[in-house]
Design a protein around this motif. Structure first.
Motif, PDB file in Angstrom:
ATOM      1  N   ALA A 124     -38.254 -71.219 -24.204  1.00  0.00           N
ATOM      2  CA  ALA A 124     -37.130 -70.539 -23.572  1.00  0.00           C
ATOM      3  C   ALA A 124     -37.498 -70.252 -22.128  1.00  0.00           C
ATOM      4  N   VAL A 125     -36.484 -69.888 -21.349  1.00  0.00           N
ATOM      5  CA  VAL A 125     -36.670 -69.464 -19.960  1.00  0.00           C
ATOM      6  C   VAL A 125     -36.394 -67.971 -19.912  1.00  0.00           C
ATOM      7  N   VAL A 126     -37.394 -67.190 -19.483  1.00  0.00           N
ATOM      8  CA  VAL A 126     -37.254 -65.740 -19.423  1.00  0.00           C
ATOM      9  C   VAL A 126     -36.747 -65.382 -18.036  1.00  0.00           C
ATOM     10  N   ASP A 127     -35.467 -65.020 -17.949  1.00  0.00           N
ATOM     11  CA  ASP A 127     -34.848 -64.658 -16.680  1.00  0.00           C
ATOM     12  C   ASP A 127     -33.853 -63.542 -16.964  1.00  0.00           C
ATOM     13  N   PRO A 128     -34.140 -62.306 -16.538  1.00  0.00           N
ATOM     14  CA  PRO A 128     -33.219 -61.195 -16.844  1.00  0.00           C
ATOM     15  C   PRO A 128     -31.867 -61.320 -16.162  1.00  0.00           C
ATOM     16  N   LEU A 129     -31.770 -62.172 -15.150  1.00  0.00           N
ATOM     17  CA  LEU A 129     -30.493 -62.356 -14.464  1.00  0.00           C
ATOM     18  C   LEU A 129     -29.672 -63.492 -15.075  1.00  0.00           C
ATOM     19  N   ARG A 130     -30.283 -64.270 -15.945  1.00  0.00           N
ATOM     20  CA  ARG A 130     -29.580 -65.360 -16.625  1.00  0.00           C
ATOM     21  C   ARG A 130     -30.115 -65.461 -18.054  1.00  0.00           C
ATOM     22  N   THR A 131     -29.737 -64.504 -18.872  1.00  0.00           N
ATOM     23  CA  THR A 131     -30.254 -64.462 -20.236  1.00  0.00           C
ATOM     24  C   THR A 131     -29.581 -65.525 -21.100  1.00  0.00           C
ATOM     25  N   ASP A 132     -30.259 -65.860 -22.203  1.00  0.00           N
ATOM     26  CA  ASP A 132     -29.737 -66.841 -23.152  1.00  0.00           C
ATOM     27  C   ASP A 132     -28.973 -66.075 -24.236  1.00  0.00           C
ATOM     28  N   PRO A 133     -27.641 -66.218 -24.312  1.00  0.00           N
ATOM     29  CA  PRO A 133     -26.884 -65.450 -25.324  1.00  0.00           C
ATOM     30  C   PRO A 133     -27.250 -65.821 -26.753  1.00  0.00           C
ATOM     31  N   ALA A 134     -27.804 -67.025 -26.958  1.00  0.00           N
ATOM     32  CA  ALA A 134     -28.190 -67.411 -28.315  1.00  0.00           C
ATOM     33  C   ALA A 134     -29.426 -66.664 -28.785  1.00  0.00           C
ATOM     34  N   LEU A 135     -30.242 -66.193 -27.846  1.00  0.00           N
ATOM     35  CA  LEU A 135     -31.475 -65.505 -28.208  1.00  0.00           C
ATOM     36  C   LEU A 135     -31.384 -63.994 -28.020  1.00  0.00           C
ATOM     37  N   LEU A 136     -30.462 -63.545 -27.183  1.00  0.00           N
ATOM     38  CA  LEU A 136     -30.356 -62.122 -26.892  1.00  0.00           C
ATOM     39  C   LEU A 136     -28.944 -61.675 -27.234  1.00  0.00           C
ATOM     40  N   SER A 137     -28.780 -61.175 -28.467  1.00  0.00           N
ATOM     41  CA  SER A 137     -27.455 -60.767 -28.912  1.00  0.00           C
ATOM     42  C   SER A 137     -27.058 -59.457 -28.231  1.00  0.00           C
ATOM     43  N   GLY A 138     -25.757 -59.285 -28.043  1.00  0.00           N
ATOM     44  CA  GLY A 138     -25.239 -58.056 -27.457  1.00  0.00           C
ATOM     45  C   GLY A 138     -25.345 -58.007 -25.957  1.00  0.00           C
ATOM     46  N   GLY A 139     -25.673 -59.140 -25.300  1.00  0.00           N
ATOM     47  CA  GLY A 139     -25.785 -59.147 -23.855  1.00  0.00           C
ATOM     48  C   GLY A 139     -24.424 -59.148 -23.189  1.00  0.00           C
ATOM     49  N   ALA A 140     -24.419 -58.902 -21.877  1.00  0.00           N
ATOM     50  CA  ALA A 140     -23.168 -58.883 -21.134  1.00  0.00           C
ATOM     51  C   ALA A 140     -22.661 -60.300 -20.947  1.00  0.00           C
ATOM     52  N   THR A 141     -21.352 -60.406 -20.670  1.00  0.00           N
ATOM     53  CA  THR A 141     -20.754 -61.730 -20.490  1.00  0.00           C
ATOM     54  C   THR A 141     -21.254 -62.411 -19.230  1.00  0.00           C
ATOM     55  N   ASP A 142     -21.741 -61.616 -18.240  1.00  0.00           N
ATOM     56  CA  ASP A 142     -22.262 -62.223 -17.020  1.00  0.00           C
ATOM     57  C   ASP A 142     -23.712 -62.670 -17.163  1.00  0.00           C
ATOM     58  N   ARG A 143     -24.290 -62.505 -18.387  1.00  0.00           N
ATOM     59  CA  ARG A 143     -25.656 -62.933 -18.713  1.00  0.00           C
ATOM     60  C   ARG A 143     -26.711 -62.173 -17.923  1.00  0.00           C
ATOM     61  N   ILE A 144     -26.360 -61.051 -17.280  1.00  0.00           N
ATOM     62  CA  ILE A 144     -27.325 -60.192 -16.589  1.00  0.00           C
ATOM     63  C   ILE A 144     -27.762 -59.119 -17.568  1.00  0.00           C
ATOM     64  N   ASP A 145     -29.060 -59.034 -17.789  1.00  0.00           N
ATOM     65  CA  ASP A 145     -29.567 -58.057 -18.743  1.00  0.00           C
ATOM     66  C   ASP A 145     -29.230 -56.645 -18.251  1.00  0.00           C
TER      67      ASP A 145
END
Length: 595
Positions: A124-145
């Protein structure tokens, strides 16, 4: 004549094996079973392989804890300097080897000091400004943690002040709405949420001051102002109208908000980029360095799968044989019965309530109707021969007597022979009418007519015969009904009924013609006070050559075709004819014709 008494021998043709229903059903079932087992095994293998490859390639489907923890670390740290202890704790809990590298695959930190070759693809690519919605449930729609707050993190004093406000607002909303939740965002800002069932068009803040929590505090004013400037500069380049972004980072505008949302996401990433760790590649491997634990079919597993597939196939074949045999057995019985000679009128037992049972019942019904039709055909041939033989024998006898000089050819003899010829012609005409009706060639010429005139015409034609028989003939019409029909054929219908009634009514009796108009039809009744017809004979009244007198005597009977012609002519007009009778009281024939 000698060959007619020999028994007929029928050879039962052997059905080719490839055309047998049982063989075809069995072959089809085996093919379906084989294909199903093979397809299931192939699909299961491909699905498993695909899932494994997906895990090995780019997603960390089972280890979301690792990904979520590292994204959270990157969201609150500007670099990866102190991430090593976090990696070691995660490795101890999951039993995995965890390695972080830069985009150029230079190692940042690892959970173990022993280095091993990394897989070709990162987990995976660990980037808090572009999270992976498949791996991080409940994230924002803009993919920013949401944990990446950057310059928006509040001071302790600001948190305390906002918390006091939030507690008051929370208590007020709980008292007025009965439903509210108090949470704290990663930046330290408290938030009071109401359920969707409360936030509808009728919700009114009754002085709780919910909007006060949306007011920026001093720490948030400067970065929020900078964010609005960046967003509006972006929109200006795109020639879009400006917007104002609140502390909740939500775009509120009419129309298409997608350009503004895109500019907001870009501006937030630019603003938060100095406060978060740079994007890193995450490698999650086994302690030996393999990308993932591979799954291989052992010989035992292969044997087990083959055994299960063979068992499924065997069960399928056995069930198919049983079902096919049960299915074919009644079909063979039907085929054997159908091959029997026509004279036997074979029946088959109805043992099931499915399509085969329906077919057997239909076959039995067809056989019964065929037997009945065959009997009617034989009876009709006999009746026709009998009806034609009598006048022909009379004519021949008198002609032979004249030829031999036994009888004189006088006017009385000519009148007698003419009467017999007219009777013969009447029978032939009746048979021709029935033949045309059976062939669908009976033509009618409808025209408007008054039912009263029709009944009067028929009554006048039969009045002389009624007076001779001592029978009273009357007509009675309710109203003035009209209908469209062939006057000649309808006079024939009513005339046949009147003639039949006069024939079976004793002296001093009455024959009544009645008619009345209904909603959509005209009813004509011919009622008599004659001898009546037994109930068991009523279904045969309209059969050809049927007479109540079994002796076929002509003293009281005609040709036996009159009522059959009545039914055919009535049906040709789209109507129906029925009969009711009481022995010793009389008979009523009812003709219903569409008006």
């Amino acid at each position: 004549m000698g060959g007619e008494g020999r028994p007929r021998i029928r050879l039962r043709a052997k059905v080719p094996l490839h055309r047998s229903l049982l063989v075809r059903l069995l072959a089809t079932s085996v093919m379906i079973a084989v294909c199903s087992v093979a397809a299931t095994a192939w699909l299961a293998a491909r699905t498993t392989s695909s899932a494994i490859q997906q895990e090995q390639g780019q997603l960390l489907s089972s280890d979301t804890e690792i990904y979520g923890t590292l994204v959270g670390y990157a969201a609150v740290h500007p670099d990866w300097t102190g991430v090593a202890p976090t990696l070691r704790r995660l490795a101890e809990r999951t039993g995995r080897q965890i390695t972080l590298t830069t985009q150029s695959r230079r190692t940042i930190a690892a959970s173990s000091a022993t280095s091993a070759a990394l897989p070709t693809r990162a987990s995976a690519v660990v980037d808090p400004l572009r999270t992976d919605p498949a791996l991080l449930s409940g994230g924002a729609t803009d993919r920013i943690d949401p944990r990446a707050v950057g310059p928006y993190r509040l001071t302790a004093a600001e948190r305390k002040t906002l918390r006091v406000w939030a507690d008051k607002i929370f208590s007020c909303l709980r008292a007025t709405t009965g439903a509210a939740t108090l949470t704290e965002e990663p930046s330290g800002r408290p938030s009071v949420k109401l359920p969707d069932s409360v936030l509808d068009g009728s919700f009114v803040d009754q002085g709780c001051g919910l909007d006060q929590l949306a007011t920026p505090v001093p720490t948030e004013i400067k970065p929020l102002s900078r964010l609005n400037t960046m967003v509006n500069d972006c929109l200006e380049l795109r020639k879009q109208p400006g917007v104002k972004v609140g502390i909740d980072f939500v775009i509120r505008m009419r129309g298409n908000a997608q350009p503004a949302q895109t500019c907001l996401d870009t501006a937030r990433r630019d603003q938060l980029s100095p406060y978060v760790a740079p994007a890193a590649l995450l490698y999650v491997t086994t302690p030996t360095g393999a990308a993932t634990t591979g799954f291989h079919f052992t010989s035992a597993n292969t044997t087990r799968i083959a055994g299960v597939a063979g068992l499924v196939l065997l069960v399928t074949v056995a069930v198919t044989v049983v079902v096919g045999t049960r299915l074919v057995r009644p079909l063979r019985a039907l085929a054997d019965a159908a091959r029997r000679p026509v004279e036997e009128h074979q029946r088959v037992p109805v043992t099931t309530n499915d399509e085969i049972g329906y077919l057997a019942a239909a076959f039995n019904d067809l056989s019964q109707r065929r037997e009945r039709v065959e009997g009617q055909r034989k009876a009709m041939v006999s009746d026709v021969a009998h009806e034609l033989r009598t006048p022909l024998s009379t004519i021949r006898g008198w002609l032979e007597a004249v030829q031999d000089g036994i009888a004189a050819s006088d006017q009385a003899l000519v009148d007698s022979l003419l009467e017999e010829a007219l009777l013969l012609q009447h029978i032939v005409d009746d048979l021709q009418d029935l033949a045309e009706a059976d062939a669908g060639q009976l033509r009618i010429h409808p025209e408007p007519l008054l039912v009263r005139d029709l009944l009067d015409h028929v009554a006048t034609a039969h009045l002389g015969r009624a007076e001779t028989a001592g029978v009273t003939l009357t007509t009675r019409t309710d109203g003035d009904p009209e209908l469209s029909g062939d006057p000649v054929r309808l006079r024939q219908v009513v005339g046949n009924l009147v003639s039949n009634a006069l024939r079976h009514t004793p002296p001093a009796g009455t024959v009544t013609l009645r008619a009345h108009q209904a909603a959509d039809h005209v009813t004509i009744e011919v009622a008599d006070t004659g001898t009546g017809i037994p109930a068991e004979d009523l279904p045969r009244v309209f059969d050809r050559f049927w007479r109540a007198e079994k002796s076929r005597s002509r003293r009281t009977g005609g040709s036996g075709l009159g009522l059959a012609i009545v039914r055919r002519l009535t049906e040709a007009h789209g109507g129906t004819v029925t009969v009711t009778s009481t022995v010793g009281a009389g008979t009523v024939f009812t003709v219903r014709l569409p008006s």
